[in-house]
Design a protein around this motif. Sequence first.
Motif, PDB file in Angstrom:
ATOM      1  N   HIS A  63      -8.726  -4.775   7.121  1.00  0.00           N
ATOM      2  CA  HIS A  63      -9.304  -5.614   6.079  1.00  0.00           C
ATOM      3  C   HIS A  63     -10.039  -4.732   5.075  1.00  0.00           C
ATOM      4  CE1 HIS A  63      -8.284  -9.490   7.858  1.00  0.00           C
ATOM      5  NE2 HIS A  63      -8.461  -8.889   9.029  1.00  0.00           N
ATOM      6  N   GLN A  64      -9.482  -4.687   3.872  1.00  0.00           N
ATOM      7  CA  GLN A  64      -9.987  -3.820   2.813  1.00  0.00           C
ATOM      8  C   GLN A  64     -10.820  -4.617   1.808  1.00  0.00           C
ATOM      9  OE1 GLN A  64      -9.684  -0.556   2.463  1.00  0.00           O
ATOM     10  NE2 GLN A  64      -7.707   0.147   3.263  1.00  0.00           N
ATOM     11  N   THR A  76     -12.550  -9.547   0.915  1.00  0.00           N
ATOM     12  CA  THR A  76     -11.563  -8.593   1.419  1.00  0.00           C
ATOM     13  C   THR A  76     -10.162  -9.188   1.365  1.00  0.00           C
ATOM     14  OG1 THR A  76     -11.767  -9.369   3.711  1.00  0.00           O
ATOM     15  CG2 THR A  76     -13.271  -7.602   3.002  1.00  0.00           C
ATOM     16  N   PRO A  78      -6.191  -8.643   3.642  1.00  0.00           N
ATOM     17  CA  PRO A  78      -5.546  -7.968   4.784  1.00  0.00           C
ATOM     18  C   PRO A  78      -4.474  -6.993   4.306  1.00  0.00           C
ATOM     19  CG  PRO A  78      -4.605 -10.158   4.501  1.00  0.00           C
ATOM     20  CD  PRO A  78      -5.678 -10.006   3.431  1.00  0.00           C
ATOM     21  N   GLN A  79      -4.559  -5.752   4.757  1.00  0.00           N
ATOM     22  CA  GLN A  79      -3.600  -4.734   4.351  1.00  0.00           C
ATOM     23  C   GLN A  79      -2.790  -4.274   5.567  1.00  0.00           C
ATOM     24  OE1 GLN A  79      -5.213  -1.131   2.510  1.00  0.00           O
ATOM     25  NE2 GLN A  79      -3.450  -1.076   1.136  1.00  0.00           N
ATOM     26  N   SER A 137       0.492  -7.602   2.072  1.00  0.00           N
ATOM     27  CA  SER A 137      -0.908  -7.227   1.813  1.00  0.00           C
ATOM     28  C   SER A 137      -1.412  -7.919   0.553  1.00  0.00           C
ATOM     29  CB  SER A 137      -1.010  -5.701   1.666  1.00  0.00           C
ATOM     30  OG  SER A 137      -0.529  -5.065   2.827  1.00  0.00           O
TER      31      SER A 137
END
Length: 512
Positions: A63-64, A76, A78-79, A137
Amino acid sequence: MYLSTSRLIVIICLLNYVCAGRLLWRSKERVRRARYHKAKQHLLRHALTGHPLESHAKDGVIHQELDHFDSNRKDTFPQRFYVNEKYWEEPDGPIFLFIGGEAPISEVDVLAGHHVDMAEEHGALLVALEHRFYGESMNPGGLETEDLADLSSQQALADLVTFHRYISDRFRLSDKNPWITFGGSYGGSLAAWMRGKFPHLIYGAVASSAPVEAKLDFSTYNKVVGLSLMDEEVGGSAKCVGDVWEAFAAVEAALMGGNETQVGKDFSCCDTPSSLDDQIELLGSLADLIASTVELNDIEGGMSIEELCTLMTNQSEAYEEETEAYDRLINLMDVYREVEDLPCLLSSHEDILEALRNATEAEDGTSERQWYYQMCTEFGFFQTCEDASCPFSRMLTLRSDTELCTELFGIPQDRLPGHIAFTNMYYGGKDPESHRILYVNGQIDPWHEVSVTSNGTWLNRDRAIFIKGASHCADMQEEDKTDSAALRQAREAIESHVAMWLKTAAWEKMMG
């Protein structure tokens, strides 16, 4: 059976892009899909010999932060990433990081390809990270223009820094584990920029077909297309490029002469290309059919330059009677339509705009809206035809391309030069102040015009490999018996550089 299915899938992919209009918006997606199917074939052969490699690929999500540069924002996304530990000689083995570009990644990115072959040789841990807002993503808020503000190469590099820390913690890595980045096309640019901006994290980079120089008016793209169509060593000829030019001149003359209804029937357009914008879309689609063939020339399953030129110069056995160049261009379109059983060709500018305005995630994984946004805000790369060297229609202008930036995202055309200048200033364009980056390009790939193709000073004197007769990202594929001698030599040179980097890194750690 598998080979014929693979070939059919690639051609169908090409047809789908014909339906959508400007093929080159999504040329990188075609490269990914074509190589994906070839790599899956390679893995299937391994599985049949008792080596089910796919079980070694594990996927995950990190999670970026949506904005790494604003500490007040906490949202954030999800990647997606993949890991393959099969070859890793822990604890001190190197890390090979495959960087995704403007397309989804898959398990194949850590299971097959030249970088995977080298990982087996050097005992490397393989990891791959998908680019933000591509593939799975995705931004939870969608792809509305205000949400796309978080889509940029700078944010992508920050994602990679966070991912570097995550993998280092997960596998208990230290400074004894050198990282090398790999990528193709835009992913190749990111591989080079990651090394340039974060040399304390990345020891070396292999950047394949990497367009590192942003360019607003990328007219030289079509110049290389014309030169490649003339290259006899890859199946081209002076007659081929001359007949292509003649065919487009005839289409343009018919449209300008008020015969748009007949032209629409000839090329099986869904609607008559009555407006100037519609006519530009039609000409752009026809040009992209030919340009994409050049760019993807040695991708298994697609049409080659030799096959295209055989048809366009009236030497195809399927069309024995002498025909005009205009009719041969119709025949070229018919080849695709017959395979797909395509009812008509979309040439409506408004319909194409509507598709590009779609701010929801596409079910087929296509990413033209996101990539067009990055073209407008960072890179340009508008492949125009106003130069005399272009073999297509002069109606394909910079203005007609950049108008979409305003229509889609509200970005005024006069701001684009500033965006391009900033990108080149920030990354260094074709003369970056960095070393231990290997730029690999193919001679007939038009993207080499915005990459690094010559060696530099003593610090980076061995930074470029230029492959005669090769197309886009050809070096990234696993070795094949049909590979040219030049392509084999290029892979050997890449292997030598990577081996040298890893030996130097080991020596530095030992001395340190």
